[in-house]
Scaffold this motif. Structure first.
Motif, PDB file in Angstrom:
ATOM      1  N   VAL A 197       0.846  -1.192   0.000  1.00  0.00           N
ATOM      2  CA  VAL A 197       0.000   0.000   0.000  1.00  0.00           C
ATOM      3  C   VAL A 197       0.884   1.245   0.000  1.00  0.00           C
ATOM      4  CG1 VAL A 197      -1.742   1.317   1.262  1.00  0.00           C
ATOM      5  CG2 VAL A 197      -1.861  -1.186   1.198  1.00  0.00           C
ATOM      6  N   SER A 198       0.731   2.058  -1.027  1.00  0.00           N
ATOM      7  CA  SER A 198       1.414   3.351  -1.092  1.00  0.00           C
ATOM      8  C   SER A 198       0.450   4.415  -0.584  1.00  0.00           C
ATOM      9  CB  SER A 198       1.841   3.666  -2.522  1.00  0.00           C
ATOM     10  OG  SER A 198       2.745   2.681  -2.994  1.00  0.00           O
ATOM     11  N   LEU A 199       0.890   5.175   0.389  1.00  0.00           N
ATOM     12  CA  LEU A 199       0.021   6.110   1.093  1.00  0.00           C
ATOM     13  C   LEU A 199       0.640   7.498   1.096  1.00  0.00           C
ATOM     14  CD1 LEU A 199      -2.519   6.438   2.925  1.00  0.00           C
ATOM     15  CD2 LEU A 199      -1.062   5.786   4.854  1.00  0.00           C
ATOM     16  N   VAL A 200      -0.148   8.504   0.718  1.00  0.00           N
ATOM     17  CA  VAL A 200       0.275   9.900   0.723  1.00  0.00           C
ATOM     18  C   VAL A 200      -0.725  10.685   1.558  1.00  0.00           C
ATOM     19  CG1 VAL A 200       0.717  11.963  -0.672  1.00  0.00           C
ATOM     20  CG2 VAL A 200       1.326   9.701  -1.563  1.00  0.00           C
ATOM     21  N   ILE A 201      -0.239  11.363   2.592  1.00  0.00           N
ATOM     22  CA  ILE A 201      -1.094  12.151   3.487  1.00  0.00           C
ATOM     23  C   ILE A 201      -0.540  13.567   3.540  1.00  0.00           C
ATOM     24  CG2 ILE A 201      -2.150  12.287   5.767  1.00  0.00           C
ATOM     25  CD1 ILE A 201      -1.108   9.395   6.235  1.00  0.00           C
ATOM     26  N   GLN A 202      -1.391  14.556   3.303  1.00  0.00           N
ATOM     27  CA  GLN A 202      -0.959  15.953   3.345  1.00  0.00           C
ATOM     28  C   GLN A 202      -1.877  16.755   4.258  1.00  0.00           C
ATOM     29  OE1 GLN A 202      -0.881  17.395  -0.675  1.00  0.00           O
ATOM     30  NE2 GLN A 202       1.099  16.449  -1.108  1.00  0.00           N
ATOM     31  N   PRO A 203      -1.323  17.638   5.080  1.00  0.00           N
ATOM     32  CA  PRO A 203      -2.163  18.507   5.904  1.00  0.00           C
ATOM     33  C   PRO A 203      -2.844  19.568   5.045  1.00  0.00           C
ATOM     34  CG  PRO A 203       0.137  19.128   6.122  1.00  0.00           C
ATOM     35  CD  PRO A 203       0.119  17.882   5.283  1.00  0.00           C
ATOM     36  N   THR A 204      -4.013  19.984   5.451  1.00  0.00           N
ATOM     37  CA  THR A 204      -4.680  21.101   4.790  1.00  0.00           C
ATOM     38  C   THR A 204      -4.283  22.399   5.482  1.00  0.00           C
ATOM     39  OG1 THR A 204      -6.612  21.087   6.243  1.00  0.00           O
ATOM     40  CG2 THR A 204      -6.654  19.589   4.342  1.00  0.00           C
ATOM     41  N   SER A 205      -4.733  23.495   4.919  1.00  0.00           N
ATOM     42  CA  SER A 205      -4.440  24.798   5.529  1.00  0.00           C
ATOM     43  C   SER A 205      -5.175  24.978   6.856  1.00  0.00           C
ATOM     44  CB  SER A 205      -4.832  25.926   4.563  1.00  0.00           C
ATOM     45  OG  SER A 205      -6.205  25.844   4.228  1.00  0.00           O
ATOM     46  N   GLU A 206      -6.169  24.109   7.105  1.00  0.00           N
ATOM     47  CA  GLU A 206      -6.919  24.189   8.356  1.00  0.00           C
ATOM     48  C   GLU A 206      -6.196  23.511   9.511  1.00  0.00           C
ATOM     49  OE1 GLU A 206      -9.758  25.972   8.420  1.00  0.00           O
ATOM     50  OE2 GLU A 206      -9.256  26.393   6.320  1.00  0.00           O
TER      51      GLU A 206
END
Length: 390
Positions: A197-206
């Motif tokens: 499983v390739s997983l990409v997580i990015q924070p939002t501006s919130e």
């Protein structure tokens, strides 16, 4: 530029505790006069749809190997992104970085008909835009460490590049970057516990950094339940076959303008000899095959902080469901965006300055699109039913 700024990265502390790096306080701000290099493949999703997964990874890793060779072994932060890469250098090394990116753009088009875009973005511009870039260093073994990035600066620099700003023009068509040590001779590692499983997580501006740090710790805690925290490469090293997969790609990388057919023959003979050492376990001087393969696995960069969290995990269904539950809740709260892509194998692209030392680096990605496919599947906040895993 002060000497301290030039030698900044060598002074950044090295940690062997990946979970610790979910704490924003572990990261150190880059000097304001440094420059960020970013590069990625134009239409990488289309290239992967044509089955060019390994070529995409090789061109992405070439950005890092070319920069390392151009800087003569000087320490600087870099990160592999699957279909591209990013790094940061001091003012003293901007000229070398620009020349290398220019050569890489020409080389990728000439050797693989794969357009590569590249840009150099000043840290001062990143901060003027309200972003930052901070780094930490993580050592998966005593032989090597990898840079981790936070602050949103990389994502902003990449967006600037895609908008056509700060671009590095390609060099002449016969220009050759120095890619000594770059290869992809290992066979893919099959999932042993479920799926890769390739997983990409990015924070939002919130989300503030504390929010994202807490989310990262929850995801990492879930992955710790997996065998070797989900490491996709066997502890005794990846498999090796003959002829090696990607021999044509290796020939393009290593030929440096020489005859492609003769280069392929040379690599086939070389890989047969190297393979015989691994298959028999015979030592050759100071080279011990078993130790080298174990270090390949230990040195692999299967998880990283890259203005977010990226992981390539050998993941069972129960743990994947747990991780997805955590991510869905955070996404509903507006804290993150995420994408994942499941496949049956992981692939590796390697940079080996010397097989006699333990400082060889190995970039891991899913074998059927990995991070690039996960990023392409990055979802908004509505309409996701949890089934879009590839």
């Amino acid at each position: 530029m002060t000497a301290a700024d030039q030698d900044f990265y060598a002074s950044v502390p090295i940690s062997d505790d990946f979970l610790r790096l979910s704490d924003p306080a572990e990261f150190t701000a880059l000097p304001n006069d440094w420059v960020v290099g970013v590069a990625d493949i134009v239409d990488s999703t289309g290239e992967m749809a044509r089955g060019r997964y390994k070529t995409v990874n090789m061109v992405g890793a070439a950005v890092i190997s070319g920069a390392i060779n151009a800087l003569g072994g000087k320490e600087f932060p870099y990160v592999f992104g699957g279909d591209g890469a990013a790094f940061a250098v001091s003012q003293a090394d901007v000229g070398s970085a620009r020349d290398t990116l220019a050569r890489l753009r020409s080389w990728a088009e000439t050797e693989f008909a794969m357009p590569l875009r590249a840009a150099l973005v000043p840290m001062a511009d990143i901060r003027k835009a309200g972003r930052d870039l901070r780094v930490a260093r993580y050592a998966p073994s005593a032989g090597v460490d990898y840079a981790m990035f936070s602050g949103g600066g990389l994502a902003w620099a990449e967006a600037q590049m895609k908008a056509g700003h700060n671009m590095v023009a390609p060099a002449d068509t016969d220009a050759q970057p120095d890619l000594t040590g770059l290869s992809c001779r290992w066979s893919n590692s099959r999932a042993r516990h479920g799926q890769i499983v390739s997983l990409v997580i990015q924070p939002t501006s919130e989300a503030n950094e504390g929010d994202f740090g807490q989310l990262s710790r929850s995801v990492l805690a879930a992955s710790e339940a997996l065998d070797r925290a989900g490491h996709p490469v066997p502890a005794n090293g990846p498999p090796m076959g003959w002829p090696p997969p990607g021999i044509d790609i290796d020939a393009h990388v290593a030929r440096a303008g020489r005859n492609l057919f003769l280069q392929k023959l040379r690599l086939l003979a070389e890989n047969l000899f190297i393979g015989s050492l691994f298959w028999t376990g015979l030592r050759m001087g100071e080279f011990e095959p078993g130790h080298y393969k174990r270090m390949v696995s230990r040195n692999a960069d299967f998880r990283k902080f890259d203005d977010g969290l990226k992981m390539t995990l050998d993941c069972d269904a129960k743990t994947l469901a747990r991780i997805t539950e955590i991510l869905e809740k955070a996404q509903e709260q507006g804290l993150i965006r995420y994408g994942l892509h499941a496949q049956s194998e992981a692939m590796m692209t390697c940079f080996v300055p010397s097989a006699m030392r333990d400082d060889h680096v190995h970039f891991v990605d899913g074998a059927s699109g990995g991070y690039a496919q996960a990023a392409a599947r990055m979802r908004g906040f509505h309409g996701f039913d949890g089934t879009n895993q590839g």
